[in-house]
Design a protein around this motif. Structure first.
Motif, short mmCIF file in Angstrom:
data_model
loop_
_atom_site.label_atom_id
_atom_site.label_comp_id
_atom_site.label_asym_id
_atom_site.label_seq_id
_atom_site.Cartn_x
_atom_site.Cartn_y
_atom_site.Cartn_z
N GLY A 41 0.81 -1.33 0.10
CA GLY A 41 -0.23 0.19 0.06
C GLY A 41 0.79 1.42 -0.07
N GLN A 42 2.14 1.21 -0.01
CA GLN A 42 3.08 2.33 -0.16
C GLN A 42 3.76 2.66 -1.46
OE1 GLN A 42 5.53 2.84 3.39
NE2 GLN A 42 3.93 2.24 4.84
N ALA A 43 4.22 3.76 -1.62
CA ALA A 43 4.87 3.74 -2.92
C ALA A 43 6.52 3.30 -2.65
CB ALA A 43 5.15 5.31 -2.92
N PRO A 44 6.92 2.80 -3.51
CA PRO A 44 8.62 2.36 -3.43
C PRO A 44 9.25 3.74 -2.90
CG PRO A 44 7.70 1.81 -5.53
CD PRO A 44 6.57 2.67 -5.19
N PRO A 96 15.82 0.90 -18.92
CA PRO A 96 15.85 0.68 -17.37
C PRO A 96 15.13 -0.71 -16.98
CG PRO A 96 15.45 2.99 -17.33
CD PRO A 96 15.02 2.29 -18.66
N PHE A 98 13.81 -3.91 -13.92
CA PHE A 98 13.77 -4.19 -12.50
C PHE A 98 13.91 -5.74 -12.35
CE2 PHE A 98 12.51 -0.03 -10.65
CZ PHE A 98 12.23 0.64 -11.66
N GLY A 99 14.35 -5.97 -11.24
CA GLY A 99 14.19 -7.43 -10.65
C GLY A 99 12.77 -7.66 -10.21
N GLN A 100 12.61 -8.93 -10.08
CA GLN A 100 11.13 -9.52 -9.49
C GLN A 100 10.99 -9.18 -8.05
OE1 GLN A 100 8.56 -10.78 -10.78
NE2 GLN A 100 9.24 -11.61 -12.86
N GLY A 101 12.19 -8.86 -7.30
CA GLY A 101 11.99 -8.73 -6.03
C GLY A 101 12.38 -9.69 -5.05
N VAL B 37 6.33 4.45 -13.90
CA VAL B 37 6.64 3.22 -13.74
C VAL B 37 5.33 2.37 -13.35
CG1 VAL B 37 8.09 1.54 -12.48
CG2 VAL B 37 8.96 3.80 -12.95
N GLN B 39 3.19 -1.52 -12.35
CA GLN B 39 3.36 -2.80 -11.62
C GLN B 39 2.23 -3.44 -11.97
OE1 GLN B 39 4.57 -2.72 -7.43
NE2 GLN B 39 5.81 -4.50 -7.97
N ALA B 44 6.72 -7.71 -11.51
CA ALA B 44 7.71 -6.76 -11.23
C ALA B 44 7.51 -5.16 -11.67
CB ALA B 44 9.35 -7.21 -12.10
N LEU B 45 7.99 -4.39 -11.15
CA LEU B 45 8.15 -2.99 -11.51
C LEU B 45 8.49 -3.13 -13.03
CD1 LEU B 45 9.58 -1.21 -8.49
CD2 LEU B 45 7.20 -1.05 -9.24
N TRP B 47 9.42 -0.11 -16.13
CA TRP B 47 9.73 1.40 -16.43
C TRP B 47 8.92 1.66 -17.74
CZ3 TRP B 47 11.47 3.83 -20.79
CH2 TRP B 47 11.96 5.06 -20.78
N HIS B 95 2.77 4.16 -11.16
CA HIS B 95 3.41 5.30 -10.44
C HIS B 95 4.15 6.32 -10.88
CE1 HIS B 95 3.09 2.65 -6.84
NE2 HIS B 95 3.69 1.76 -7.55
N TRP B 112 8.56 8.72 -5.04
CA TRP B 112 7.48 8.30 -5.79
C TRP B 112 6.05 8.51 -5.33
CZ3 TRP B 112 8.36 3.19 -8.94
CH2 TRP B 112 9.78 2.97 -9.11
N GLY B 113 5.31 8.42 -6.17
CA GLY B 113 3.82 8.57 -5.85
C GLY B 113 3.17 7.18 -5.54
N GLN B 114 1.87 6.94 -5.03
CA GLN B 114 1.23 5.79 -4.25
C GLN B 114 0.76 5.12 -5.44
OE1 GLN B 114 -0.96 6.24 -0.83
NE2 GLN B 114 0.95 5.55 0.40
#
Lengths: 107, 122
Positions: A41-44, A96, A98-101, B37, B39, B44-45, B47, B95, B112-114
């Motif tokens: 529920g939060q932004a990165p 750019p 990202f990884g899967q986390g 960005v 999700q 995954a995130l 871009w 985002h 970042w925004g939510q």
């Protein structure tokens, strides 16, 4: 496109213990590597950029290392508020990626 | 306080369009490149797009090139993403994010925004 592979998928660590997260790039990305923390529920939140530089306000228990294709995020003494998903991102090559986390759980 | 607040998401049919907005506050909006960005659920995130601080130079992921248009109005501290010909693969939380390099493009994001949810479904 550079593929970022993170391991493990889930990490369960007791409070006060060390957590070590890995991120591998499919090609050399030099030191253009960032780590983000994301809670539900939060932004990165940016933790680390340039592979090893902490972002403003990030606690010293978070540290990043590595260059080229192998990177590590270390949480030296895990706190309960560190429960989150951690993602790495390369920004050396276009696009750019990202990884899967890695999900960090408190044991 | 530095903040980004997105809006404009919603449910749209395949092939439809949607425009997202992101308002920045607490910083010099015109001094930073800004990006989107996304999700997808359980993914995954990814871009999506970025625009230089001046608004002159846009960048796009191949997956959205030719369908999405990024723009900004620095007088309103607002970033936009016009999304056209939407497909199921565009369903995601979008985002807005600020590039960490003042006046330059790095593609590492420090604010970042939510997010605003876009759902493409019939």
């Amino acid at each position: 496109e550079i593929v970022m592979t993170q391991s493990p998928a889930t990490l369960s660590v007791s409070p006060g213990e060390r957590a070590t997260l890995s991120c591998r790039a499919s090609q050399n990305v030099r030191s253009t590597l960032a780590w983000y923390q994301q809670k539900p529920g939060q932004a990165p939140r940016l933790l680390i950029y340039g592979a090893s530089t902490r972002a403003t306000g990030v606690p010293a228990r978070f540290s990043g290392s590595g260059s080229g294709t192998e990177f590590t995020l270390t949480i030296s003494s895990l706190q309960s508020e560190d429960s989150a998903v951690y993602s790495c991102q390369q920004y050396n090559n276009w696009p750019p990626t990202f990884g899967q986390g890695t999900k960090v759980e408190i044991k | 306080e530095v903040q980004l607040l997105e809006s404009g998401g919603g449910l749209v049919q395949p092939g439809g369009s949607l425009r997202l907005s992101c308002v920045g506050s607490g910083f010099s909006f015109s001094s930073y490149a800004m990006g989107w960005v996304r999700q997808a659920p359980g993914k995954a995130l990814e871009w999506v797009s970025l625009i230089s601080n001046s608004g002159i130079t846009p960048y796009y992921a191949d997956s959205v090139k030719g369908r999405f248009i990024i723009s900004r109005d620095n007088s309103k501290n607002t970033l936009y993403l016009q999304m056209n010909r939407l497909g199921d693969e565009d369903t995601a939380l979008y985002h807005c994010a600020r590039d960490r390099r003042l006046g330059e493009v790095s593609n590492a994001f420090d604010v970042w925004g939510q997010g605003t949810m876009v759902t493409v479904s019939s």
